[in-house]
Design a protein around this motif. Structure first.
Motif, PDB file in Angstrom:
ATOM      1  N   ASP A   1      -3.653  -1.946 -11.135  1.00  0.00           N
ATOM      2  CA  ASP A   1      -4.684  -1.011 -11.604  1.00  0.00           C
ATOM      3  C   ASP A   1      -4.225   0.440 -11.493  1.00  0.00           C
ATOM      4  O   ASP A   1      -4.726   1.319 -12.213  1.00  0.00           O
ATOM      5  N   ALA A   2      -3.266   0.682 -10.595  1.00  0.00           N
ATOM      6  CA  ALA A   2      -2.717   2.034 -10.432  1.00  0.00           C
ATOM      7  C   ALA A   2      -1.588   2.310 -11.423  1.00  0.00           C
ATOM      8  O   ALA A   2      -0.975   3.377 -11.386  1.00  0.00           O
TER       9      ALA A   2
ATOM     10  N   ASP B   1      -5.502  -8.917  -3.607  1.00  0.00           N
ATOM     11  CA  ASP B   1      -6.218  -7.656  -3.843  1.00  0.00           C
ATOM     12  C   ASP B   1      -5.277  -6.467  -3.931  1.00  0.00           C
ATOM     13  O   ASP B   1      -5.451  -5.588  -4.783  1.00  0.00           O
ATOM     14  N   VAL B   2      -4.266  -6.428  -3.058  1.00  0.00           N
ATOM     15  CA  VAL B   2      -3.365  -5.270  -3.079  1.00  0.00           C
ATOM     16  C   VAL B   2      -2.434  -5.325  -4.297  1.00  0.00           C
ATOM     17  O   VAL B   2      -2.051  -4.281  -4.839  1.00  0.00           O
TER      18      VAL B   2
ATOM     19  N   ASN C   1      -3.421  -6.518  -7.216  1.00  0.00           N
ATOM     20  CA  ASN C   1      -4.311  -6.042  -8.274  1.00  0.00           C
ATOM     21  C   ASN C   1      -4.497  -4.521  -8.198  1.00  0.00           C
ATOM     22  O   ASN C   1      -4.565  -3.838  -9.225  1.00  0.00           O
ATOM     23  N   LYS C   2      -4.550  -4.006  -6.973  1.00  0.00           N
ATOM     24  CA  LYS C   2      -4.690  -2.559  -6.781  1.00  0.00           C
ATOM     25  C   LYS C   2      -3.477  -1.833  -7.341  1.00  0.00           C
ATOM     26  O   LYS C   2      -3.603  -0.788  -7.996  1.00  0.00           O
TER      27      LYS C   2
ATOM     28  N   GLU D   1       0.841  -1.206   0.000  1.00  0.00           N
ATOM     29  CA  GLU D   1       0.000   0.000   0.000  1.00  0.00           C
ATOM     30  C   GLU D   1       0.874   1.254   0.000  1.00  0.00           C
ATOM     31  O   GLU D   1       0.608   2.222  -0.725  1.00  0.00           O
TER      32      GLU D   1
END
Length: 324
Positions: free
Chosen positions: A115-116, A108-109, A111-112, A86
């Protein structure tokens, strides 16, 4: 005259905007406007096995002209590793190379981050269902299977063998794959699998578990150690295990770091199958830069394995750099 001045102003504005676009958007590994930043995230900063990956990653970064940041959780904890990623998303690094503690917890992180706009790859331990670009490391199921086959030969003709297993953090994808592979490779042997013991990737805990469990189970015949943890210590650290091996107990292990080779040399560990952590770091960084620059990268970058037993341990020692 007024029209000429306005035209010149327009040309200047276009030039300035073009220059700004170039300085913010162009990212190259060699002599470009902006130096790429790659963050390499091990499972834990206190886990010595990742020092080789740090060396390989930093050497690769220097070679191709990218900045390598070495960062991670202080201990092998999935929630803490999520927080590290993060933070890297907020920092807007260009790429993240990560050894995943728990593939589900990190999915999830990862993928985050993708996506960023951040390219993410894994090394050592994968998160195959995430959006990561590739995995650089060992094919862990095959490694486990190879060790299982070696173990089956060692116990051939010995009847039922009671086998204990020492893992790291339960649920770690790479470790679970090794255990599954081992069972397939050793399928022809008569093995009674005892409950898996966990070290949580902690060297001191691994030593304690091995010593206490061996001492408490007089009918134990063998150990399958899924990672390096207990054998990163001097051989005198494990007197109960050495006695166990001297009385016919059979021990096999994943990894073959320099301290571990001493256990094979002394006869405590029969077989070790090592991984190339230097190449995990080096090839991980190099291929991540390729992915960032839009080049095609294979989904699996194989860094290979090495088989070690009493027959070749001296030769392997000659070609392995001692730990300081």
């Amino acid at each position: 005259m007024k029209k000429i001045v306005m035209a010149l102003v327009s040309i200047m504005l276009v030039s300035v905007l073009s220059a700004c676009s170039t300085s913010s958007d162009t990212k190259t590994a060699q002599g470009g406007e902006k130096k790429l930043t790659i963050a390499v995230v091990p499972k834990a900063l206190d886990n010595a096995v990742f020092l080789d990956s740090k060396e390989g990653a930093e050497a690769a970064g220097k070679e191709i002209g990218v900045e390598v940041i070495w960062t991670g959780p202080t201990k092998s904890d999935a929630a803490e590793q999520v927080q590290v990623v993060e933070g890297l998303i907020q920092k807007k690094v260009d790429g993240i190379l990560i050894s995943v503690i728990d593939p589900n917890a990190l999915k999830d992180v990862i993928n985050k981050a993708v996506d960023a706009g951040i390219k993410v790859a894994t090394f050592d331990s994968d998160s195959p269902d995430s959006k990561r670009s590739f995995y650089a490391g060992t094919e862990n199921f095959s490694l486990g299977k190879q060790l299982g086959e070696a173990f089956a030969k060692l116990v051939e003709g010995k009847g039922t063998v009671k086998l204990a297993t020492l893992t790291g953090v339960p649920g770690s994808f790479n470790l679970e794959q090794r255990i599954k592979g081992f069972k397939e490779g050793a399928a022809g042997a008569n093995i009674e699998y005892l409950p898996v013991q966990a070290s949580d990737d902690d060297v001191n805990k691994a030593v304690t578990v091995l010593e206490q469990y061996t001492q408490a189970n007089a009918d134990l015949n063998a150990w399958f150690v899924v990672g390096a943890w207990p054998f990163l210590t001097p051989t005198e650290t494990l007197p109960t295990l050495k006695k166990f091996a001297g009385n016919g107990g059979i021990i096999v292990s994943v990894d073959s770091f320099y301290p571990m080779l001493q256990y094979v040399k002394e006869g405590t560990v029969k077989v070790e199958i090592g991984q190339d952590f230097i190449q995990m770091g080096a090839l991980g960084v190099k291929n991540l830069v390729k992915a960032i620059n839009g080049e095609q990268v294979e989904a699996f970058v194989d860094t290979g394995t090495i088989y070690v037993d009493e027959a070749n341990v001296e030769e392997v020692l000659k070609n392995t750099k001692p730990w300081k």
